[in-house]
Write an enzyme that holds these catalytic residues in place. Structure first.
Site, PDB file in Angstrom:
ATOM      1  CD  GLU A  80      -2.670   1.540   2.654  1.00  0.00           C
ATOM      2  OE1 GLU A  80      -3.716   1.787   2.480  1.00  0.00           O
ATOM      3  OE2 GLU A  80      -1.889   1.273   3.487  1.00  0.00           O
ATOM      4  CD1 TRP A 138      -6.051   1.175  -0.342  1.00  0.00           C
ATOM      5  CD2 TRP A 138      -7.712   2.492  -0.190  1.00  0.00           C
ATOM      6  NE1 TRP A 138      -5.694   2.161   0.536  1.00  0.00           N
ATOM      7  CE2 TRP A 138      -6.746   2.852   0.474  1.00  0.00           C
ATOM      8  CE3 TRP A 138      -9.041   2.948  -0.615  1.00  0.00           C
ATOM      9  CZ2 TRP A 138      -6.798   4.270   0.761  1.00  0.00           C
ATOM     10  CZ3 TRP A 138      -9.074   4.275   0.082  1.00  0.00           C
ATOM     11  CH2 TRP A 138      -8.038   4.933   0.778  1.00  0.00           C
ATOM     12  CE1 TYR A 144      -4.626   9.159   3.754  1.00  0.00           C
ATOM     13  CE2 TYR A 144      -5.632   7.239   2.618  1.00  0.00           C
ATOM     14  CZ  TYR A 144      -5.495   8.115   3.817  1.00  0.00           C
ATOM     15  OH  TYR A 144      -6.227   7.853   4.799  1.00  0.00           O
ATOM     16  NE  ARG A 167      11.693  27.121  11.892  1.00  0.00           N
ATOM     17  CZ  ARG A 167      12.124  28.215  12.554  1.00  0.00           C
ATOM     18  NH1 ARG A 167      12.606  28.013  13.776  1.00  0.00           N
ATOM     19  NH2 ARG A 167      12.093  29.464  12.084  1.00  0.00           N
ATOM     20  CB  CYS A 181      -7.665   8.371   7.967  1.00  0.00           C
ATOM     21  SG  CYS A 181      -9.274   7.506   8.066  1.00  0.00           S
ATOM     22  NE  ARG A 234     -10.308  12.327   7.967  1.00  0.00           N
ATOM     23  CZ  ARG A 234     -11.467  11.476   8.016  1.00  0.00           C
ATOM     24  NH1 ARG A 234     -12.152  11.418   9.071  1.00  0.00           N
ATOM     25  NH2 ARG A 234     -11.736  10.523   7.206  1.00  0.00           N
ATOM     26  CG  ASN A 250      -2.971   4.290  10.022  1.00  0.00           C
ATOM     27  OD1 ASN A 250      -3.948   4.386  10.722  1.00  0.00           O
ATOM     28  ND2 ASN A 250      -2.942   4.070   8.639  1.00  0.00           N
ATOM     29  CB  ALA A 272     -16.616   0.457  10.815  1.00  0.00           C
TER      30      ALA A 272
END
Length: 307
Positions: A49, A71, A117, A167, A187, A207, A218, A306
């Site tokens: 992925e 997916w 993404y 930065r 997400c 999020r 992740n 879900a």
């Protein structure tokens, strides 16, 4: 499990418990690769992925051809709605269950995930295009070459090599203009790279955090991404940090979570990015691009996504 007392409904229809102020994950990469040991994790799946994202591909068949099915249940919502309206237009009154089954069947068959993404990472602000013949010939050919957008990952690489004290080395997946076409709004919305003491650290912001199924993936994905950035820039990986904003557990995962929490973690494995076949992180392949060593784990724990 200890602090998530409120039960809340959400868009999936499956209630969850969660933390109102989220949580923070932080890991020193010198202590091992953060692949969960209290249940079996498929790093090959995660790496595939990640390659998919890094190449900017949005065709889920590319993943399926590599036996990666993360997916499978998702698709471009605009196309799904169009096909759903056509499919149900002349049918008699349908129950909610029948409607859901029809919509899910359409989502399963549709290959286009929309500008998710990888497209945002490599073509932010560009014009998304899906042409089946072009995609079949070249999976990365999903944008208008006249308006390709900004390659955020390449920019991050350039800054790490030429101005590592910057930065502003950030990559964002959150693009409100493109969200209506996305199979899922991102997400994990952003990651930032910070160089201190000649070490490269990565902080990602998320999020929405499915703590049982999603977050372990992740963590491993961003750990692997940090290793790739570090190898590309000739730096040592430092800290991996995740800012997990809406951290939740779905109620149908609670038995599995209780089982997982009862297990004693094993020592962490290590992951190496070999020099063989290294052609830079934007040409990196999950097929032969990492070596996982000393991964000891407990039995796999399954849970329904879900949707």
């Amino acid at each position: 499990m200890t602090n998530g007392h409120d039960v809340r409904m959400n868009r999936t229809g499956i209630p969850d418990i969660g933390l109102s102020a989220g949580a923070v994950f932080e890991h020193d990469m010198s202590t091992g690769f953060p692949l969960i040991t209290t249940k079996k994790m498929g790093l090959k799946n995660i790496a595939t992925e990640l390659e998919f994202f890094l190449r900017g591909i949005t065709d889920k068949k590319w993943l399926q051809d590599r036996n990666c099915h993360i997916w499978d249940e998702w698709a471009n919502p605009i196309k799904v709605e169009q096909e759903y309206n056509i499919a149900t237009n002349k049918l008699p009154k349908l129950t909610d269950t029948e409607k859901t089954q029809i919509r899910n069947s359409i989502m399963d068959k549709e290959r286009d995930l929309g500008p998710i993404y990888g497209f945002q990472w490599r073509h932010f602000g560009g014009e998304y295009q899906w042409n089946q013949k072009r995609i079949d010939a070249k999976p990365t050919d999903n944008f208008n070459p006249q308006t390709p957008g900004i390659d955020q990952v390449q920019n991050a690489i350039d800054k790490l090599k030429n101005n590592p004290n910057d930065r502003r080395i950030l990559v964002s997946a959150w693009n409100p203009v493109a969200i209506p076409q996305m199979a899922l709004p991102p997400c994990h919305v952003m990651h930032q790279l910070v160089v201190r003491d000649s070490k490269l650290s990565l902080i990602w912001t998320q999020r929405s955090c499915d703590m049982f199924l999603g977050v372990p993936y992740n963590i491993a994905s961003y750990a692997l991404l940090l290793l790739l950035y570090a190898k590309e820039a000739g730096m040592e990986p430092g800290t991996l940090k995740g800012e997990l904003h809406d951290a939740h557990i779905y109620q149908n995962h609670i038995p599995q979570v209780r089982e997982q929490l009862s297990r004693e973690p094993y020592p962490l494995p290590t992951v190496e990015i070999p020099n063989e076949n290294w052609r830079g992180m934007l040409n990196w392949s999950a097929q032969d691009g990492f070596i996982l060593k000393n991964y000891v784990y407990h039995a796999k724990l399954r849970g329904d996504v879900a949707r």
